[in-house]
Design a protein around this motif. Sequence first.
Motif, PDB file in Angstrom:
ATOM      1  N   GLY A 143      -0.823  19.599  23.332  1.00  0.00           N
ATOM      2  CA  GLY A 143      -1.375  20.779  23.987  1.00  0.00           C
ATOM      3  C   GLY A 143      -0.300  21.678  24.563  1.00  0.00           C
ATOM      4  N   MET A 144       0.642  21.094  25.306  1.00  0.00           N
ATOM      5  CA  MET A 144       1.716  21.870  25.896  1.00  0.00           C
ATOM      6  C   MET A 144       2.625  22.454  24.831  1.00  0.00           C
ATOM      7  N   LEU A 145       2.946  21.660  23.817  1.00  0.00           N
ATOM      8  CA  LEU A 145       3.855  22.096  22.752  1.00  0.00           C
ATOM      9  C   LEU A 145       3.298  23.315  22.022  1.00  0.00           C
ATOM     10  N   LEU A 146       2.019  23.275  21.670  1.00  0.00           N
ATOM     11  CA  LEU A 146       1.407  24.384  20.946  1.00  0.00           C
ATOM     12  C   LEU A 146       1.274  25.623  21.820  1.00  0.00           C
ATOM     13  N   GLN A 151       3.575  31.238  22.642  1.00  0.00           N
ATOM     14  CA  GLN A 151       4.189  32.230  23.516  1.00  0.00           C
ATOM     15  C   GLN A 151       5.603  32.607  23.089  1.00  0.00           C
ATOM     16  N   PHE A 152       6.241  31.745  22.282  1.00  0.00           N
ATOM     17  CA  PHE A 152       7.602  32.026  21.808  1.00  0.00           C
ATOM     18  C   PHE A 152       7.626  31.908  20.279  1.00  0.00           C
ATOM     19  N   PRO A 153       7.055  32.872  19.571  1.00  0.00           N
ATOM     20  CA  PRO A 153       6.922  32.757  18.103  1.00  0.00           C
ATOM     21  C   PRO A 153       8.253  32.751  17.360  1.00  0.00           C
ATOM     22  N   GLN A 154       9.325  33.238  17.976  1.00  0.00           N
ATOM     23  CA  GLN A 154      10.615  33.260  17.300  1.00  0.00           C
ATOM     24  C   GLN A 154      11.389  31.960  17.469  1.00  0.00           C
ATOM     25  N   ALA A 155      10.953  31.120  18.395  1.00  0.00           N
ATOM     26  CA  ALA A 155      11.621  29.840  18.629  1.00  0.00           C
ATOM     27  C   ALA A 155      11.016  28.769  17.727  1.00  0.00           C
ATOM     28  N   HIS A 156      11.660  27.602  17.690  1.00  0.00           N
ATOM     29  CA  HIS A 156      11.168  26.488  16.868  1.00  0.00           C
ATOM     30  C   HIS A 156      10.896  25.291  17.773  1.00  0.00           C
ATOM     31  N   PHE A 157       9.699  24.703  17.612  1.00  0.00           N
ATOM     32  CA  PHE A 157       9.257  23.620  18.485  1.00  0.00           C
ATOM     33  C   PHE A 157       8.990  22.353  17.671  1.00  0.00           C
ATOM     34  N   VAL A 158       9.447  21.230  18.216  1.00  0.00           N
ATOM     35  CA  VAL A 158       9.256  19.937  17.572  1.00  0.00           C
ATOM     36  C   VAL A 158       8.702  18.965  18.615  1.00  0.00           C
ATOM     37  N   GLY A 159       7.737  18.161  18.210  1.00  0.00           N
ATOM     38  CA  GLY A 159       7.226  17.090  19.054  1.00  0.00           C
ATOM     39  C   GLY A 159       7.353  15.766  18.331  1.00  0.00           C
ATOM     40  N   VAL A 160       7.738  14.719  19.039  1.00  0.00           N
ATOM     41  CA  VAL A 160       7.770  13.372  18.460  1.00  0.00           C
ATOM     42  C   VAL A 160       6.798  12.498  19.240  1.00  0.00           C
ATOM     43  N   LEU A 165      -2.984   7.603  17.311  1.00  0.00           N
ATOM     44  CA  LEU A 165      -4.053   8.596  17.406  1.00  0.00           C
ATOM     45  C   LEU A 165      -3.542   9.893  18.013  1.00  0.00           C
ATOM     46  N   SER A 166      -2.701   9.788  19.022  1.00  0.00           N
ATOM     47  CA  SER A 166      -2.117  10.994  19.617  1.00  0.00           C
ATOM     48  C   SER A 166      -1.317  11.763  18.578  1.00  0.00           C
ATOM     49  N   PHE A 167      -0.540  11.032  17.770  1.00  0.00           N
ATOM     50  CA  PHE A 167       0.233  11.697  16.721  1.00  0.00           C
ATOM     51  C   PHE A 167      -0.684  12.404  15.722  1.00  0.00           C
ATOM     52  N   TRP A 171      -0.427  16.269  15.018  1.00  0.00           N
ATOM     53  CA  TRP A 171       0.006  16.724  13.690  1.00  0.00           C
ATOM     54  C   TRP A 171      -1.009  17.685  13.084  1.00  0.00           C
ATOM     55  N   LEU A 172      -2.286  17.360  13.202  1.00  0.00           N
ATOM     56  CA  LEU A 172      -3.328  18.240  12.661  1.00  0.00           C
ATOM     57  C   LEU A 172      -3.365  19.576  13.396  1.00  0.00           C
ATOM     58  N   ARG A 173      -3.198  19.527  14.696  1.00  0.00           N
ATOM     59  CA  ARG A 173      -3.234  20.772  15.468  1.00  0.00           C
ATOM     60  C   ARG A 173      -2.038  21.669  15.157  1.00  0.00           C
ATOM     61  N   ALA A 174      -0.912  21.066  14.803  1.00  0.00           N
ATOM     62  CA  ALA A 174       0.307  21.844  14.572  1.00  0.00           C
ATOM     63  C   ALA A 174       0.379  22.425  13.163  1.00  0.00           C
ATOM     64  N   LEU A 175      -0.520  22.023  12.283  1.00  0.00           N
ATOM     65  CA  LEU A 175      -0.443  22.485  10.892  1.00  0.00           C
ATOM     66  C   LEU A 175      -0.512  24.007  10.772  1.00  0.00           C
ATOM     67  N   ARG A 176      -1.237  24.645  11.665  1.00  0.00           N
ATOM     68  CA  ARG A 176      -1.443  26.091  11.559  1.00  0.00           C
ATOM     69  C   ARG A 176      -0.376  26.888  12.293  1.00  0.00           C
ATOM     70  N   ARG A 177       0.573  26.198  12.918  1.00  0.00           N
ATOM     71  CA  ARG A 177       1.651  26.890  13.620  1.00  0.00           C
ATOM     72  C   ARG A 177       2.936  26.768  12.820  1.00  0.00           C
ATOM     73  N   GLY A 178       3.393  27.870  12.284  1.00  0.00           N
ATOM     74  CA  GLY A 178       4.587  27.835  11.444  1.00  0.00           C
ATOM     75  C   GLY A 178       5.851  27.451  12.192  1.00  0.00           C
ATOM     76  N   ASN A 179       5.879  27.683  13.493  1.00  0.00           N
ATOM     77  CA  ASN A 179       7.086  27.387  14.262  1.00  0.00           C
ATOM     78  C   ASN A 179       6.973  26.092  15.065  1.00  0.00           C
TER      79      ASN A 179
END
Length: 257
Positions: A143-146, A151-160, A165-167, A171-179
């Motif tokens: 939630g926080m990562l997305l 808010q920062f579309p030019q930056a790149h975000f990674v979560g591990v 189940l949390s992963f 992972w599914l939620r992040a599919l639509r975010r290119g960054n």
Amino acid sequence: MLRVVRRYPALLALGTQLGATLLVGVALYLAAQVAPWRPTWLAVGLSQGLIAAALARYLGLSRWWCGLNLLFAPALLLASGAPLPSWFFLGGFVLVLLLNWNSFTEQVPLYLTGAGTRQHLVQVLREQPEHFRFIDLGCGPAGMLLSLARQFPQAHFVGVETAPLSFAIAWLRALRRGNCQVRYQSLWRTDLSVFDVVYCFLSPAPMAALWVQACEQMPAGSLLISNTFEVPGQPADQLIELHDWRNSRLLLWRMRG
């Protein structure tokens, strides 16, 4: 006792449940010897939950665990009155396990970053170069990562994340975010050298080892941010009080290479 709380919160919570159940059972037995009155099962469950929550708080568990202890027995009793199959309860246990697997493998329970914390993080990240790289060590459902990625579309975000189940949710939620990218990966197997900002909301247990990893891998000028938990013997370069119900704070270290 404090060391046990930090290392094994899930097992300690289970112990408080068993202890509360034993106390309530003894009280019911003694009451039955002197009076014919019998409490309802829901009243018994509420009593057990209150005792379990009180024990959890006394032993130093977080409010999140206290709330879980309070509601577990009443919810179980309420559900037992419904026509539910026996596998329902096993499924509930497995669900909690899949969300909190880190509690056993990495001594990191599921903590969710609040909205107030996100706002302060936004202020910190606005001081970074436009194309900064950010990683969340233990991103949970992301939630926080997305939120930051939007808010920062030019930056790149990674979560591990290693709780299965949390992963999957993240992972599914992040599919639509290119960054934004989510990896099924332990924080200990993550190369921190390519990130400008490393964020974590873990527990006291891994912070000393994480500091060693950060010093070995993070480049000079990069930023390590910990939500609430300190690095033993390493005062933060900056401390931001969040003034929330958890008495949270952000601790920031500027790496010197």
